[in-house]
Design a protein around this motif. Structure first.
Motif, PDB file in Angstrom:
ATOM      1  N   ASN A   1       0.829  -1.213   0.000  1.00  0.00           N
ATOM      2  CA  ASN A   1       0.000   0.000   0.000  1.00  0.00           C
ATOM      3  C   ASN A   1       0.858   1.255   0.000  1.00  0.00           C
ATOM      4  O   ASN A   1       0.535   2.230  -0.687  1.00  0.00           O
ATOM      5  CB  ASN A   1      -0.957   0.002   1.192  1.00  0.00           C
ATOM      6  CG  ASN A   1      -2.051  -1.035   1.041  1.00  0.00           C
ATOM      7  OD1 ASN A   1      -2.389  -1.437  -0.066  1.00  0.00           O
ATOM      8  ND2 ASN A   1      -2.595  -1.464   2.167  1.00  0.00           N
ATOM      9  N   VAL A   2       1.945   1.252   0.769  1.00  0.00           N
ATOM     10  CA  VAL A   2       2.847   2.410   0.796  1.00  0.00           C
ATOM     11  C   VAL A   2       3.440   2.620  -0.597  1.00  0.00           C
ATOM     12  O   VAL A   2       3.478   3.744  -1.099  1.00  0.00           O
ATOM     13  CB  VAL A   2       3.960   2.240   1.855  1.00  0.00           C
ATOM     14  CG1 VAL A   2       4.976   3.377   1.743  1.00  0.00           C
ATOM     15  CG2 VAL A   2       3.387   2.181   3.257  1.00  0.00           C
ATOM     16  N   VAL A   3       3.882   1.561  -1.222  1.00  0.00           N
ATOM     17  CA  VAL A   3       4.462   1.668  -2.574  1.00  0.00           C
ATOM     18  C   VAL A   3       3.429   2.246  -3.536  1.00  0.00           C
ATOM     19  O   VAL A   3       3.724   3.171  -4.297  1.00  0.00           O
ATOM     20  CB  VAL A   3       4.978   0.299  -3.074  1.00  0.00           C
ATOM     21  CG1 VAL A   3       5.312   0.363  -4.560  1.00  0.00           C
ATOM     22  CG2 VAL A   3       6.190  -0.138  -2.277  1.00  0.00           C
ATOM     23  N   ASN A   4       2.226   1.722  -3.491  1.00  0.00           N
ATOM     24  CA  ASN A   4       1.185   2.205  -4.408  1.00  0.00           C
ATOM     25  C   ASN A   4       0.850   3.670  -4.172  1.00  0.00           C
ATOM     26  O   ASN A   4       0.593   4.409  -5.120  1.00  0.00           O
ATOM     27  CB  ASN A   4      -0.076   1.346  -4.286  1.00  0.00           C
ATOM     28  CG  ASN A   4       0.124  -0.032  -4.865  1.00  0.00           C
ATOM     29  OD1 ASN A   4       0.924  -0.224  -5.772  1.00  0.00           O
ATOM     30  ND2 ASN A   4      -0.594  -1.002  -4.327  1.00  0.00           N
ATOM     31  N   LEU A   5       0.877   4.097  -2.923  1.00  0.00           N
ATOM     32  CA  LEU A   5       0.555   5.487  -2.594  1.00  0.00           C
ATOM     33  C   LEU A   5       1.689   6.439  -2.945  1.00  0.00           C
ATOM     34  O   LEU A   5       1.457   7.597  -3.276  1.00  0.00           O
ATOM     35  CB  LEU A   5       0.216   5.608  -1.097  1.00  0.00           C
ATOM     36  CG  LEU A   5      -0.267   6.952  -0.597  1.00  0.00           C
ATOM     37  CD1 LEU A   5      -1.593   7.328  -1.258  1.00  0.00           C
ATOM     38  CD2 LEU A   5      -0.437   6.915   0.910  1.00  0.00           C
ATOM     39  N   THR A   6       2.920   5.957  -2.916  1.00  0.00           N
ATOM     40  CA  THR A   6       4.067   6.861  -3.059  1.00  0.00           C
ATOM     41  C   THR A   6       4.813   6.772  -4.383  1.00  0.00           C
ATOM     42  O   THR A   6       5.618   7.651  -4.684  1.00  0.00           O
ATOM     43  CB  THR A   6       5.088   6.607  -1.926  1.00  0.00           C
ATOM     44  OG1 THR A   6       5.551   5.253  -2.015  1.00  0.00           O
ATOM     45  CG2 THR A   6       4.477   6.870  -0.568  1.00  0.00           C
ATOM     46  N   LYS A   7       4.587   5.743  -5.171  1.00  0.00           N
ATOM     47  CA  LYS A   7       5.422   5.522  -6.355  1.00  0.00           C
ATOM     48  C   LYS A   7       5.397   6.668  -7.356  1.00  0.00           C
ATOM     49  O   LYS A   7       6.336   6.857  -8.099  1.00  0.00           O
ATOM     50  CB  LYS A   7       5.063   4.204  -7.033  1.00  0.00           C
ATOM     51  CG  LYS A   7       3.678   4.142  -7.615  1.00  0.00           C
ATOM     52  CD  LYS A   7       3.397   2.759  -8.176  1.00  0.00           C
ATOM     53  CE  LYS A   7       1.955   2.659  -8.626  1.00  0.00           C
ATOM     54  NZ  LYS A   7       1.611   1.298  -8.991  1.00  0.00           N
ATOM     55  N   GLN A   8       4.356   7.446  -7.341  1.00  0.00           N
ATOM     56  CA  GLN A   8       4.268   8.573  -8.264  1.00  0.00           C
ATOM     57  C   GLN A   8       5.125   9.760  -7.810  1.00  0.00           C
ATOM     58  O   GLN A   8       5.548  10.571  -8.621  1.00  0.00           O
ATOM     59  CB  GLN A   8       2.809   9.007  -8.386  1.00  0.00           C
ATOM     60  CG  GLN A   8       2.565  10.080  -9.405  1.00  0.00           C
ATOM     61  CD  GLN A   8       1.084  10.395  -9.551  1.00  0.00           C
ATOM     62  OE1 GLN A   8       0.230   9.752  -8.958  1.00  0.00           O
ATOM     63  NE2 GLN A   8       0.787  11.400 -10.347  1.00  0.00           N
TER      64      GLN A   8
ATOM     65  N   THR B   1      11.038   4.577  -4.565  1.00  0.00           N
ATOM     66  CA  THR B   1      10.734   3.664  -3.464  1.00  0.00           C
ATOM     67  C   THR B   1      11.464   2.338  -3.629  1.00  0.00           C
ATOM     68  O   THR B   1      11.701   1.869  -4.744  1.00  0.00           O
ATOM     69  CB  THR B   1       9.224   3.377  -3.347  1.00  0.00           C
ATOM     70  OG1 THR B   1       8.763   2.818  -4.573  1.00  0.00           O
ATOM     71  CG2 THR B   1       8.448   4.626  -3.040  1.00  0.00           C
ATOM     72  N   LYS B   2      11.797   1.788  -2.488  1.00  0.00           N
ATOM     73  CA  LYS B   2      12.455   0.488  -2.425  1.00  0.00           C
ATOM     74  C   LYS B   2      11.826  -0.259  -1.257  1.00  0.00           C
ATOM     75  O   LYS B   2      11.541   0.335  -0.219  1.00  0.00           O
ATOM     76  CB  LYS B   2      13.949   0.697  -2.194  1.00  0.00           C
ATOM     77  CG  LYS B   2      14.729  -0.550  -1.917  1.00  0.00           C
ATOM     78  CD  LYS B   2      16.173  -0.190  -1.593  1.00  0.00           C
ATOM     79  CE  LYS B   2      16.859  -1.337  -0.918  1.00  0.00           C
ATOM     80  NZ  LYS B   2      18.196  -1.004  -0.468  1.00  0.00           N
ATOM     81  N   MET B   3      11.601  -1.546  -1.436  1.00  0.00           N
ATOM     82  CA  MET B   3      11.051  -2.361  -0.358  1.00  0.00           C
ATOM     83  C   MET B   3      12.103  -3.353   0.113  1.00  0.00           C
ATOM     84  O   MET B   3      12.772  -3.971  -0.707  1.00  0.00           O
ATOM     85  CB  MET B   3       9.819  -3.138  -0.839  1.00  0.00           C
ATOM     86  CG  MET B   3       8.599  -2.763  -0.087  1.00  0.00           C
ATOM     87  SD  MET B   3       7.082  -3.688  -0.396  1.00  0.00           S
ATOM     88  CE  MET B   3       7.298  -4.703  -1.776  1.00  0.00           C
ATOM     89  N   VAL B   4      12.226  -3.495   1.428  1.00  0.00           N
ATOM     90  CA  VAL B   4      13.138  -4.487   1.993  1.00  0.00           C
ATOM     91  C   VAL B   4      12.335  -5.735   2.316  1.00  0.00           C
ATOM     92  O   VAL B   4      11.308  -5.670   2.987  1.00  0.00           O
ATOM     93  CB  VAL B   4      13.814  -3.965   3.284  1.00  0.00           C
ATOM     94  CG1 VAL B   4      14.633  -5.059   3.941  1.00  0.00           C
ATOM     95  CG2 VAL B   4      14.672  -2.751   2.979  1.00  0.00           C
TER      96      VAL B   4
END
Length: 132
Positions: A90-97, A101-104
């Motif tokens: 959800n964080v990725v979807n909200l912020t990718k624009q 972003t990188k996820m661990v």
């Protein structure tokens, strides 16, 4: 009926734990790690890494706007359980624009969060996950 406990007007969706302490370092490094709780922020601080905590698994648009004042680069390291993985997506979807972003994702058990990994394996393992 009257609730047993009364919540104050504090809204978690508008705040990030540790932002007041890490704001300058976030700007200086142009990066921040988003974690779930205060112990994870403290752990990453011990590693020299600026971090903020959601205080749960929900990330709001208000929090994204707040972080955008400091950086355009986010690393998301939420717990590896189902709720944490869903929240990270959800964080990725909200912020990718608006952010890089990188996820661990770790190889540890779903119960191991940042602070658990630090205690079990040390700073080097934490930094290894951040740098992958």
């Amino acid at each position: 009926t009257v609730p047993k406990y009364y919540n104050t007007s504090y809204e978690k969706s508008k705040h990030l734990y540790g932002l007041n302490l890490n704001g300058k370092k976030i700007v200086d490094t142009n990066s921040v790690v988003i974690v779930e709780g205060p112990f994870d922020v403290i752990t990453l601080h011990q590693c020299g890494v600026p971090a903020v905590a959601l205080l749960g698994t929900t990330f709001s648009k208000e929090q994204a706007v707040l972080l955008r004042r400091y950086t355009d680069s986010l690393t998301i390291w939420l717990d590896q359980d189902t709720a944490g993985k869903n929240a990270a997506n959800n964080v990725v979807n909200l912020t990718k624009q608006y952010f890089y972003t990188k996820m661990v994702e770790t190889n540890e058990t779903e119960k191991d969060d940042v602070s658990d990994i630090y205690v079990k394996y040390g700073r080097e393992k934490v930094m290894e996950y951040l740098n992958d």
